[in-house]
Design an enzyme around this catalytic site. Structure first.
Site, mmCIF file in Angstrom:
data_model
loop_
_atom_site.group_PDB
_atom_site.id
_atom_site.type_symbol
_atom_site.label_atom_id
_atom_site.label_comp_id
_atom_site.label_asym_id
_atom_site.label_seq_id
_atom_site.Cartn_x
_atom_site.Cartn_y
_atom_site.Cartn_z
ATOM 1 N N PRO A 83 0.791 -1.131 0.109
ATOM 2 C CA PRO A 83 0.131 -0.054 0.053
ATOM 3 C C PRO A 83 0.705 1.116 -0.025
ATOM 4 O O PRO A 83 1.808 1.429 0.716
ATOM 5 C CB PRO A 83 -0.893 -0.120 1.445
ATOM 6 C CG PRO A 83 0.009 -1.232 2.237
ATOM 7 C CD PRO A 83 0.537 -2.170 1.023
ATOM 8 N N ASN A 84 0.367 2.444 -0.832
ATOM 9 C CA ASN A 84 0.858 3.516 -0.967
ATOM 10 C C ASN A 84 2.061 3.671 -1.693
ATOM 11 O O ASN A 84 2.509 4.762 -1.821
ATOM 12 C CB ASN A 84 1.046 4.228 0.430
ATOM 13 C CG ASN A 84 -0.407 4.342 0.914
ATOM 14 O OD1 ASN A 84 -1.161 4.877 0.518
ATOM 15 N ND2 ASN A 84 -0.552 3.910 2.247
ATOM 16 N N ARG B 166 5.692 12.010 -3.149
ATOM 17 C CA ARG B 166 5.548 12.518 -2.022
ATOM 18 C C ARG B 166 6.559 12.208 -0.914
ATOM 19 O O ARG B 166 7.108 10.911 -1.049
ATOM 20 C CB ARG B 166 4.206 12.292 -1.237
ATOM 21 C CG ARG B 166 3.081 12.677 -2.309
ATOM 22 C CD ARG B 166 1.544 12.795 -1.283
ATOM 23 N NE ARG B 166 0.771 13.633 -2.309
ATOM 24 C CZ ARG B 166 -0.149 12.901 -3.254
ATOM 25 N NH1 ARG B 166 0.439 11.741 -3.483
ATOM 26 N NH2 ARG B 166 -0.961 13.663 -3.807
ATOM 27 N N TYR C 156 11.434 8.413 1.558
ATOM 28 C CA TYR C 156 11.360 7.399 0.609
ATOM 29 C C TYR C 156 11.997 7.707 -0.635
ATOM 30 O O TYR C 156 12.224 6.753 -1.747
ATOM 31 C CB TYR C 156 9.870 7.083 0.141
ATOM 32 C CG TYR C 156 9.019 6.572 1.342
ATOM 33 C CD1 TYR C 156 9.469 5.640 2.143
ATOM 34 C CD2 TYR C 156 8.029 7.503 1.810
ATOM 35 C CE1 TYR C 156 8.933 5.160 3.464
ATOM 36 C CE2 TYR C 156 7.344 7.165 3.045
ATOM 37 C CZ TYR C 156 7.703 5.887 3.851
ATOM 38 O OH TYR C 156 7.074 5.655 4.903
ATOM 39 N N ASN D 129 8.216 -5.549 -0.715
ATOM 40 C CA ASN D 129 7.911 -4.640 0.301
ATOM 41 C C ASN D 129 6.365 -4.477 0.549
ATOM 42 O O ASN D 129 5.556 -3.924 -0.199
ATOM 43 C CB ASN D 129 8.555 -3.310 -0.453
ATOM 44 C CG ASN D 129 8.376 -1.978 0.772
ATOM 45 O OD1 ASN D 129 7.599 -2.257 1.696
ATOM 46 N ND2 ASN D 129 9.035 -1.170 0.295
ATOM 47 N N ALA E 155 3.237 -0.876 5.044
ATOM 48 C CA ALA E 155 2.452 -0.827 6.326
ATOM 49 C C ALA E 155 1.913 -2.419 6.507
ATOM 50 O O ALA E 155 2.044 -2.726 7.845
ATOM 51 C CB ALA E 155 1.697 0.194 6.697
ATOM 52 N N GLU F 251 12.714 -9.548 1.862
ATOM 53 C CA GLU F 251 11.829 -8.474 2.382
ATOM 54 C C GLU F 251 12.679 -7.149 2.166
ATOM 55 O O GLU F 251 13.900 -7.107 2.417
ATOM 56 C CB GLU F 251 11.594 -8.507 4.059
ATOM 57 C CG GLU F 251 10.726 -7.403 4.738
ATOM 58 C CD GLU F 251 10.695 -7.689 6.041
ATOM 59 O OE1 GLU F 251 11.285 -8.599 6.704
ATOM 60 O OE2 GLU F 251 10.208 -6.889 6.664
ATOM 61 N N HIS G 111 12.824 -2.696 2.481
ATOM 62 C CA HIS G 111 12.084 -1.621 2.655
ATOM 63 C C HIS G 111 13.260 -0.337 2.332
ATOM 64 O O HIS G 111 14.458 -0.477 2.420
ATOM 65 C CB HIS G 111 11.907 -1.543 4.188
ATOM 66 C CG HIS G 111 10.835 -2.430 4.869
ATOM 67 N ND1 HIS G 111 9.719 -2.416 4.608
ATOM 68 C CD2 HIS G 111 11.265 -3.837 5.489
ATOM 69 C CE1 HIS G 111 9.018 -3.488 5.067
ATOM 70 N NE2 HIS G 111 10.023 -4.351 5.497
ATOM 71 N N ARG H 62 12.854 4.028 12.873
ATOM 72 C CA ARG H 62 11.740 5.193 12.713
ATOM 73 C C ARG H 62 10.775 4.767 14.067
ATOM 74 O O ARG H 62 11.266 4.109 15.152
ATOM 75 C CB ARG H 62 11.065 4.644 11.561
ATOM 76 C CG ARG H 62 11.807 5.216 10.565
ATOM 77 C CD ARG H 62 11.215 4.939 9.006
ATOM 78 N NE ARG H 62 10.164 5.773 8.886
ATOM 79 C CZ ARG H 62 9.211 5.880 8.024
ATOM 80 N NH1 ARG H 62 9.323 5.000 7.098
ATOM 81 N NH2 ARG H 62 7.999 6.861 7.831
HETATM 82 O O1 CA2 Z 1 10.495 2.115 3.977
HETATM 83 C C1 CA2 Z 1 9.658 1.240 3.376
HETATM 84 O O2 CA2 Z 1 9.748 0.569 2.300
HETATM 85 C C2 CA2 Z 1 8.190 0.978 4.120
HETATM 86 O O3 CA2 Z 1 7.837 -0.190 3.776
HETATM 87 C C3 CA2 Z 1 7.170 1.956 3.662
HETATM 88 C C4 CA2 Z 1 5.860 1.863 4.121
HETATM 89 C C5 CA2 Z 1 5.902 2.266 5.501
HETATM 90 O O4 CA2 Z 1 4.788 1.820 6.320
HETATM 91 C C6 CA2 Z 1 7.000 0.838 6.253
HETATM 92 O O5 CA2 Z 1 6.938 0.988 7.644
HETATM 93 C C7 CA2 Z 1 8.348 1.028 5.597
HETATM 94 C C8 CA2 Z 1 4.964 2.994 3.659
HETATM 95 C C9 CA2 Z 1 5.038 3.286 2.172
HETATM 96 C C10 CA2 Z 1 4.172 4.493 1.813
HETATM 97 O O6 CA2 Z 1 4.797 4.942 0.549
HETATM 98 C C11 CA2 Z 1 4.784 6.204 0.186
HETATM 99 C C12 CA2 Z 1 5.647 6.811 -0.795
HETATM 100 C C13 CA2 Z 1 5.524 7.840 -0.936
HETATM 101 C C14 CA2 Z 1 4.798 8.838 -0.371
HETATM 102 C C15 CA2 Z 1 4.006 8.519 0.645
HETATM 103 C C16 CA2 Z 1 3.920 7.023 1.039
#
Ligand code: CA2
Length: 149
Positions: free
Chosen positions: A11-12, A19, A24, A76, A79, A100, A102, A109
């Site tokens: 997700p996301n 963003r 990221y 990946n 969340a 896995e 990230h 964090r």
């Molecule tokens: O660091 C990572 O790759 C995460 O898997 C990213 C997840 C986060 O919940 C994990 O704790 C770590 C969040 C992905 C959100 O992706 C976005 C990308 C750009 C802008 C906003 C969100």
């Protein structure tokens, strides 16, 4: 037949590069897919990159990786990493090694990101190296094939 590596993003992650670049990075998911396709070509690996905001899609794709006897899955789970026992069960249910990944380093964090339901059933974890982590993971998959890991 070339080896298959499925790259599953949760997700996301479709928002990558648009963003929160301070967390990221500025690379988009399409950029990552293109990079992995090129790297895969050099390694003789077919790379199949996907993203979904839905937990069930990720689970279905893990099952598909098992049915297709993929060399590895690079996952990946976003969340869902921190919440999904269903994803953990799906990884256990398929006999495909899951790497896995990230972009950020969740261990550095918020406390709620310190728990991963994926890590205990993963072949290995790469985190904190931004988009380059996916390239490291594909390299790890290729090395696994050669029995080098
Ligand atoms: O660091 C990572 O790759 C995460 O898997 C990213 C997840 C986060 O919940 C994990 O704790 C770590 C969040 C992905 C959100 O992706 C976005 C990308 C750009 C802008 C906003 C969100």
């Amino acid at each position: 037949m070339t080896d298959l590596v499925m790259v599953l993003n949760g997700p996301n992650l479709n928002l990558l590069g648009t963003r929160e670049p301070e967390i990221y990075g500025a690379t988009t998911l399409d950029d990552i897919a293109a990079m992995l396709h090129d790297q895969g070509q050099a390694l003789g690996i077919t790379v199949d990159c996907r993203q979904s905001n839905h937990e069930g899609h990720l689970i279905d794709w893990l099952h598909e990786a098992g049915a297709r006897k993929a060399l590895a899955v690079i996952l990946n789970a976003g969340a869902y990493t921190h919440t999904s026992i269903a994803l953990r069960d799906a990884i256990r249910a398929v006999s495909v090694p899951v790497i896995e990944v990230h972009l950020s380093n969740p261990a550095a964090r918020e406390a709620f990101r310190h728990v991963s339901h994926v890590s205990p059933v993963a072949a290995g974890v790469i985190q904190g190296f931004g988009a380059g982590g996916y390239a490291l993971a594909l390299d790890a998959a290729a090395r696994m094939r050669q029995g080098k890991n």
